[in-house]
Design a protein around this motif. Sequence first.
Motif: not given
Length: 258
Positions: A134-136, A175-182, A195-198
Amino acid sequence: MSVNEDQNQTITEKIKMAFSLSEDRASNEEIRERLLDGGKITGTNMCVMVCAMIIASVGLNMSSTAVIIGAMLISPIMGSILASAYGNVSNDYPLFKNHMAGLAIQIAISVAAASIYFFLSPVKAPTAELLARTSPTFYDVLIAFFGGLAGIIGQTRLDKTNTVIPGVAIATALMPPLCTCGYSIANGRWDMLLGAGYLFIINSYFIFLAASIILSVLKIPKMKELTPKEWKIHRFRMIRNTIIIALPSIAAVYYMLL
């Protein structure tokens, strides 16, 4: 020509040959077939992708790095990005739009699968693995770009045994950022969603950019040649998009160093 000049020229030629992308490249037809086949949206790919999303979601939920890595290895989502890059460089805009639409479908299904899992999961607290997505920062830009370079170079080689893509899948972590979006949607954590989407946008775009650069260097055949004006507009858009997407990550690094 002196002996020293001759030796210097020989060394220069050897260095150029060592880093040449044309020495062991596959044919244009084979490159096209590989990239477009990898970007196909099929029932099999969709089932594998949903399985990968659930596995990655479980890994994130349980803070299991090994499980997350396993999910990244079987995910087919990078194929659509590389196929889109091929359509972009070959000036085949129907092909480009088709694979971008396929990528959008994959994203929607992936986020929906992760959202359902996290909605049903009894573990609601965000784990360290979830928070890490969440913090790219600009370092993620570098990872995605050079991972994309390695991935497309591996896909354009004459040797069909490609051992590069699995490593790229792990490094760029789509994949993990999309999972975090979910997770964010399922638990109403909209701050984490941003943050995850970005992070996913960074990874996808810079893989796409790196692939486009290498395919341009390899001079793959084009469906039509752009006029100087069209090429200028196209180049301007790529530069503009790159700056817009990278700027927030650069700012994040700056604030980290303060």
